[in-house]
Design an enzyme around this catalytic site. Structure first.
Site, mmCIF file in Angstrom:
data_model
loop_
_atom_site.group_PDB
_atom_site.id
_atom_site.type_symbol
_atom_site.label_atom_id
_atom_site.label_comp_id
_atom_site.label_asym_id
_atom_site.label_seq_id
_atom_site.Cartn_x
_atom_site.Cartn_y
_atom_site.Cartn_z
ATOM 1 N N LYS A 1 1.263 -3.296 -20.263
ATOM 2 C CA LYS A 1 0.596 -2.716 -21.432
ATOM 3 C C LYS A 1 1.563 -1.924 -22.320
ATOM 4 C CE LYS A 1 -4.066 -2.878 -19.684
ATOM 5 N NZ LYS A 1 -3.825 -3.519 -18.375
HETATM 6 C C1 LIG Z 1 -4.374 -4.675 -17.900
HETATM 7 C C2 LIG Z 1 -3.677 -5.365 -16.776
HETATM 8 C C3 LIG Z 1 -3.938 -6.717 -16.462
HETATM 9 C C4 LIG Z 1 -4.963 -7.542 -17.207
HETATM 10 O O1 LIG Z 1 -4.634 -7.780 -18.535
HETATM 11 P P1 LIG Z 1 -5.718 -8.336 -19.567
HETATM 12 O O2 LIG Z 1 -5.078 -8.318 -20.879
HETATM 13 O O3 LIG Z 1 -6.876 -7.392 -19.448
HETATM 14 O O4 LIG Z 1 -6.084 -9.687 -19.102
HETATM 15 C C5 LIG Z 1 -3.216 -7.305 -15.432
HETATM 16 N N1 LIG Z 1 -2.317 -6.596 -14.706
HETATM 17 C C6 LIG Z 1 -2.052 -5.296 -14.970
HETATM 18 C C7 LIG Z 1 -1.074 -4.594 -14.123
HETATM 19 C C8 LIG Z 1 -2.718 -4.634 -16.006
HETATM 20 O O5 LIG Z 1 -2.449 -3.338 -16.253
#
Ligand SMILES: *Cc1c(COP(=O)(O)O)cnc(C)c1O
Length: 459
Positions: free
Chosen positions: A109
């Protein structure tokens, strides 16, 4: 480039407005009016560094940000990553593991939220005004958002987390940020309670406007856009390494944000032959791609908590393309979903929703076994989210194209699962340093009015 709503009820707006708006006023999600075709640029783009490539991709969409400004925004956003390549790929067994966890909070993120934080700061500087971000988190998003805007003028951030229900490490990643514009609220309630407080507060339009409230949730177009860059970058690296003419991606997903970026890269002309969608037990998305039915089920807590999602907030964007960009048809499907908790689309002649996608689920046992096997056989420790993607990818082998598995978090963030799988923890200096870090956090009751009062007092 202008932006429209998936639900067809909004006059087109520019990039900066799209970023500040977040959700369209008709309840839809924003998408560019058209997607540029970049096939003739692939050769040139393959030679670029990560930030040079990010600039070329993003400038096609951010047409109301002057090139020089955009370049600086991008350089600043990725200077906080602790790897020179930003998003390096490493070969592990049959796969290219795309490490997206070299940012400040060690999860993918950061790639989007470092950029979004800088972009917010830039737009506010251009236009004047201020922004008070309110968010609710069960873990990764809150800390990535906080690290994206810490110390920025004209921005405050208020992040609610359920007291005692976030992992201690994730809590510390948020509460150890002591910048004056960062407010952590430990709510005496569940994650759903936090989300309800947020929705109710945003629903009070007069309050929202008066206090310039904004959000950083995963439907913001800038997040999807920033994520498309690593699909291009890693595809170029994998094609160079193997000589293949196309690639496949395996993506562990919850909100459909990350994999949507890959889908858009493919639609723009990047040669992706398969998108492997991987979920944990919360499998609404993998059920959809296998059956055509998108139907809600109860959420269950798992060891890959960032994918414990019942309703995927970015799914509507995919659906819009799936129905041939027909906003009326899309609205009909979304109405079905809110009325009945389910919507369905017809399967194609191959008996699937979309030939580009395959989908599967990795449960807790499979996740733990995969972490252990990769450590034993390859000396590489996968985080539990990444392990779900790797396990599902193993079920869809290919001889023709390399498979790139997105590694969405550093394993040290999920200590307990790693200990359960392998018997020993992994460490990361950033997280080890948190042990004695000073923290700041305010406890608050599960009460919308008290949270609003807190906002007013601290803005
Ligand atoms: C948010 C997140 C996901 C999922 O991502 P999306 O965009 O919601 O599909 C997967 N792995 C980690 C570690 C995350 O923080």
């Amino acid at each position: 480039m202008n932006y429209i709503s998936t639900r067809g009820g909004m006059a087109p707006i520019g990039f900066q407005d799209a970023i500040m708006t977040g959700l369209a006023p008709d309840g839809g999600l924003l998408l560019p009016e058209s997607l540029p075709n970049i096939e003739d640029k692939l050769g040139e783009w393959a030679k670029l560094s990560y930030t040079e490539l990010a600039f070329e991709v993003i400038r096609l969409f951010a047409t109301d940000v002057p090139d020089g400004d955009l370049k600086k925004l991008i350089d600043d956003s990725y200077a906080t990553f602790n790897h020179p390549e930003v998003a390096p790929s490493v070969e592990v067994g049959d796969f290219q593991i795309l490490e997206l966890f070299h940012g400040p909070t060690l999860a993918f993120k950061d790639v989007a939220l470092q950029f979004l934080g800088n972009l917010f700061g830039y737009i506010l500087e251009q236009r004047g005004g201020r922004l008070n971000i309110l968010g609710a988190t069960s873990g990764d998003t809150g800390s990535a958002a906080i690290h994206g805007v810490r110390g920025k003028p004209n921005i405050n951030i208020f992040i609610m987390h359920p007291e005692g229900r976030t992992s201690p490490l994730q809590e510390k990643q948020m509460t150890s940020v002591l910048d004056a514009n960062v407010f952590n609220l430990a709510v005496d309630g569940s994650f759903d309670d936090c989300q309800n407080i947020m929705k109710t507060t945003f629903g009070d339009v007069a309050f929202k406007t008066e206090h310039a409230l904004g959000s950083v949730n995963s439907v913001n177009w800038a997040r999807v856009l920033a994520q498309t860059v690593y699909y291009f970058y890693s595809a170029f690296r994998a094609m160079e390494k193997t000589g293949a003419a196309s690639v496949r991606f395996s993506v562990p997903t919850g909100n459909f944000g990350d994999i949507l970026a890959g889908y858009l890269a493919q639609r723009m002309g990047l040669p992706i032959s398969k998108l492997i969608l991987a979920t944990n037990e919360n499998d609404i998305l993998s059920r959809f791609f296998n059956s055509g039915v998108y139907g809600k089920a109860a959420a269950v807590p798992t060891i890959s908590p960032s994918m414990d999602i019942q309703v995927a907030s970015n799914f509507e964007r995919y659906l819009y393309y799936k129905v041939g960009r027909d906003a009326d048809q899309l609205v009909g499907l979304m109405n079905d979903f809110s009325a009945k908790g389910a919507l369905s689309v017809e399967l194609n002649e191959n008996g699937v929703v979309d030939d580009l996608f395959v989908a599967g689920k990795g449960d807790t046992a499979a996740t733990l076994a995969t972490i252990k096997r990769y450590k034993d056989e390859h000396g590489y420790v996968l985080d539990p989210h990444t392990a779900v993607g790797v396990w599902v990818a193993e079920n869809f082998p290919s001889a023709d194209a390399p498979t790139i598995c997105l590694a969405t978090a550093h394993p040290a963030k999920f200590t307990q699962a790693i200990i359960d799988a392998t018997g020993e923890a992994v460490h990361h200096p950033t997280l080890d340093a948190l042990a004695d870090a000073e923290t700041r956090c305010d406890a608050i009751a599960n009460d919308v009015e008290l949270v609003k009062q807190y906002l007013v007092e601290h803005i």
